[in-house]
Each structure stands twice: as C-alpha cells, then as structure tokens.
Enzyme design. Structure first.
Site, short mmCIF file in Angstrom:
data_model
loop_
_atom_site.label_atom_id
_atom_site.label_comp_id
_atom_site.label_asym_id
_atom_site.label_seq_id
_atom_site.Cartn_x
_atom_site.Cartn_y
_atom_site.Cartn_z
N ARG A 1 0.80 -1.32 -0.11
CA ARG A 1 -0.33 0.19 0.07
C ARG A 1 1.03 1.27 -0.07
O ARG A 1 0.35 2.52 -0.27
CB ARG A 1 -1.15 -0.31 1.39
CG ARG A 1 -2.31 1.17 1.05
CD ARG A 1 -2.99 0.79 2.24
NE ARG A 1 -2.38 1.62 3.37
CZ ARG A 1 -2.50 1.13 4.63
NH1 ARG A 1 -4.41 1.42 4.70
NH2 ARG A 1 -2.45 1.08 6.00
N HIS B 1 4.14 24.64 -5.54
CA HIS B 1 3.34 23.86 -6.14
C HIS B 1 4.11 22.76 -6.63
O HIS B 1 3.96 22.00 -6.80
CB HIS B 1 1.86 24.30 -5.93
CG HIS B 1 1.62 25.35 -5.55
ND1 HIS B 1 1.88 26.84 -4.59
CD2 HIS B 1 -0.12 24.75 -4.80
CE1 HIS B 1 0.63 26.53 -3.75
NE2 HIS B 1 -0.44 25.76 -3.97
N LYS C 1 -3.35 6.80 1.27
CA LYS C 1 -2.69 7.48 2.27
C LYS C 1 -1.66 8.63 2.50
O LYS C 1 -0.68 8.69 2.76
CB LYS C 1 -2.25 5.91 3.17
CG LYS C 1 -1.98 5.57 4.86
CD LYS C 1 -2.06 4.56 5.14
CE LYS C 1 -1.62 4.85 6.97
NZ LYS C 1 -3.19 4.81 7.25
N GLU D 1 -16.46 6.35 5.32
CA GLU D 1 -15.39 5.37 5.86
C GLU D 1 -16.07 6.22 7.56
O GLU D 1 -16.29 7.18 7.60
CB GLU D 1 -13.84 4.93 5.83
CG GLU D 1 -13.64 6.58 5.02
CD GLU D 1 -11.97 6.40 4.94
OE1 GLU D 1 -10.68 5.53 4.84
OE2 GLU D 1 -11.27 7.34 4.30
C1 LIG Z 1 -9.31 6.96 7.12
C2 LIG Z 1 -8.37 5.83 7.51
N1 LIG Z 1 -9.56 4.71 6.28
C3 LIG Z 1 -9.40 3.80 6.79
C4 LIG Z 1 -8.24 3.05 8.17
C5 LIG Z 1 -7.95 1.76 8.66
O1 LIG Z 1 -6.64 1.79 7.58
P1 LIG Z 1 -5.23 0.45 8.73
O2 LIG Z 1 -6.43 -0.82 8.30
O3 LIG Z 1 -4.60 0.29 6.84
O4 LIG Z 1 -4.96 1.27 9.63
C6 LIG Z 1 -7.29 4.16 8.64
C7 LIG Z 1 -6.33 3.75 9.03
O5 LIG Z 1 -5.78 4.35 9.96
C8 LIG Z 1 -7.08 5.88 7.95
O6 LIG Z 1 -6.67 6.39 8.76
#
Ligand SMILES: Cc1ncc(COP(=O)(O)O)c(C=O)c1O
Length: 291
Positions: free
Chosen positions: A60, A110, A155, A187
């Site tokens: 990831r 930028h 991320k 989420e």
């Molecule tokens: C916005 C967001 N969604 C989902 C997750 C869950 O991801 P993971 O299972 O890889 O920790 C995280 C973890 O920090 C997150 O910041």
C-alpha cells in the site's frame, strides 16, 4: 479510546539514513511535508516484535507513492530491514511503526521540484491497546458529512479533513466520526466502517472516496473463516442507523464494536456476535500472519 499517540523522547527513529532519538530528529521547515502535506505514510502493527501483514502494508505504501507520483526510494527488502531495525532499537514488544515519505526539501512552489531527495522518516510508538472496557462494551461514534477531497484511497499526510472530522467526536468523548457523503457511508476519520444487516457483514465499495485499510482484505478472509457472508456494496446512511452491528477496523483498533451512534443505541447496545467472532479470528491471525 486508544491511548494518545505518545512516542517517548527515548523512542529511536530513522530519518534519512540515520537512527536517532525522536528528540534529536530535525527536518527543514521547507520540507514539502510541512509546507504542503506533500507526503504519504503507513502505520504498521507489530506484535511480539513481529510485523503483522508486512507485505500488505508495504504494497500500500508503494501504491500511495505511485498515486502521488513519487519514486519509491527503497526496495521491499530495504523497507523491511529498516522496519525491523527500528523495532529492534525500541523497547516495547508490541509497537506501531509509522513510516512517512515526503517529496523532500525545496523552494516553496506547488510544482514538483526536480532532483530532490525524498524525506524518509520512521518512528515507533507503543501499540495503543484498546482498554478492556471499550472492547467489552463497545464505543460511541457520531456521524458527520464527509467533506474531504476525493482521493481518500491515497494514504496521504494531508489529513486536515480527517483531523477536523475526528475533533467533532473527540469533543463529546466519542471514539470516532463516521463520515457520510451524499447519503452513503464512506469510512470514519481514521478507520474503516462495517455494518451487519440481516446477518450479513457489509462494507462500502472499495473506491477512491476511502482508504482501503489493510484490515479490509483481512476481514474478507476472516469472514469466510467464521462463516459470515460479506458484501461490498454502497451502504446508505439509513442502513447504518438501523444496523444490527457496526464495526470499526484499523491498525490500532483491530476490530472494534460501535454500540452507540449519535447518542442512540446500536441494536441492543452490546457488541454483536459477528464482531466478537471477527475479533477472536483477528487475534488468532496475529499469531500466524506476523513475521
Ligand atoms: C481514513 C482511514 N481509513 C481507514 C483506515 C484503516 O486502515 P488500516 O486498517 O490499514 O489501519 C485508516 C487508518 O488509519 C484511516 O486513516
């Protein structure tokens, strides 16, 4: 909820080629991570000094780097060696390894700078195990509109939208803020959200609106193991409000039951059977999937 993110001053970090105490780590104020939030990160759980699902986390990280057009500065083997070295240099058996890669130090502009080395930073913090009463009773969450950008699958360290969302629940002592966009669950501010409806586990579609947590594929495996059907499909806000169970997953929460939503009980207000079985399966998976 989880303990505050509190690496001690003695925590040994990795910064651009050297291992050093956190208190001595310094970067330029012109670092694009500081100026623009121009970076990506990972949080990797470590149990008994063994890394849980290392490959999935490192894959990831590479996807995030690719998505923001940053070259991957290390091979998989190099990443793993650095992670293991940081683990070894820190005291706790259960840790979380935080990795951050930014586009480096450059004149503020930028446009991507050319020929600039990325900043690579890693730190360890003690694994913030969830308190026993939260595990036993579940946690409270609130809902809020999802006002973040449309690249939630990356991320990225640009987390202001998540920070503002999380603050809403923190201010009333709740564990998480579950985000709703156009009537659909995306989420939570730092977790993935799952619901149980008619005995089936449901997760929102994997798309660019949300981060695909490492626990998403894991729960896909574990739900098969415990014999619960799993659907990836859009989840309407009203379904969240009348769910039999609501679950959160993340590296630090593992699998956590939500028993109150916006001040109302979720079902009977107790952790449900699906959550409990998944949590047990998760604990067993830690043994076999850490290396
Ligand atoms: C916005 C967001 N969604 C989902 C997750 C869950 O991801 P993971 O299972 O890889 O920790 C995280 C973890 O920090 C997150 O910041």
């Amino acid at each position: 909820m989880t303990a505050p993110f509190d690496p001690t001053a003695e925590s040994v970090c990795y910064l651009n080629g050297t291992f050093q105490p956190l208190s001595q780590c310094q970067i330029s104020v012109l670092d694009r991570g500081f100026i623009f939030g121009d970076g990506v990160y990972e949080v990797i759980p470590v149990y008994g000094r063994r890394v849980f699902r290392a490959d999935a986390h490192l894959e990831r990280l590479v996807r995030s780097l690719n998505a923001v057009e940053m070259a991957n500065p290390c091979t998989r083997e190099d990443w793993l060696a650095l992670v293991r070295e940081v683990i070894a240099r820190n005291a706790q058996d259960d840790q979380c390894i935080y990795i951050q890669v930014t586009r480096g130090v450059a004149r503020r502009d930028h446009v991507f700078p050319r020929g600039v080395e990325p900043t690579i930073f890693m730190m360890s913090f003690p694994f913030p195990h969830i308190q026993a009463d939260k595990r036993a009773n579940g946690v409270a969450c609130i809902t809020a509109p999802d006002l973040r950008w449309r690249n939630g699958h990356i991320k990225s360290t640009s987390l202001l939208g998540n920070v503002l969302a999380r603050q809403l629940s923190a201010e009333i002592g709740a564990a998480e803020t579950i985000l709703i966009r156009d009537g659909w669950v995306t989420e939570a501010s730092a977790s993935n959200v799952w619901v149980v409806r008619n005995g089936r586990l449901c997760a929102p579609l994997r798309d660019h609106d949300k981060l695909e947590g490492i626990r998403v594929s894991l729960l896909e495996e574990l739900s098969t193991e415990i014999g619960v059907k799993l659907d990836f499909r859009p989840i309407a806000e009203w379904e969240l409000r009348c769910a039999e169970e609501i679950l959160l997953t993340s590296a630090t929460k593992e699998v956590l039951p939500v028993t109150s939503l916006d001040g109302r009980r979720v079902s009977e207000g107790r952790p449900g059977a699906v959550c409990q079985s998944l949590y047990a399966a998760y604990q067993a998976a830690k043994d076999v999937q850490s290396s």
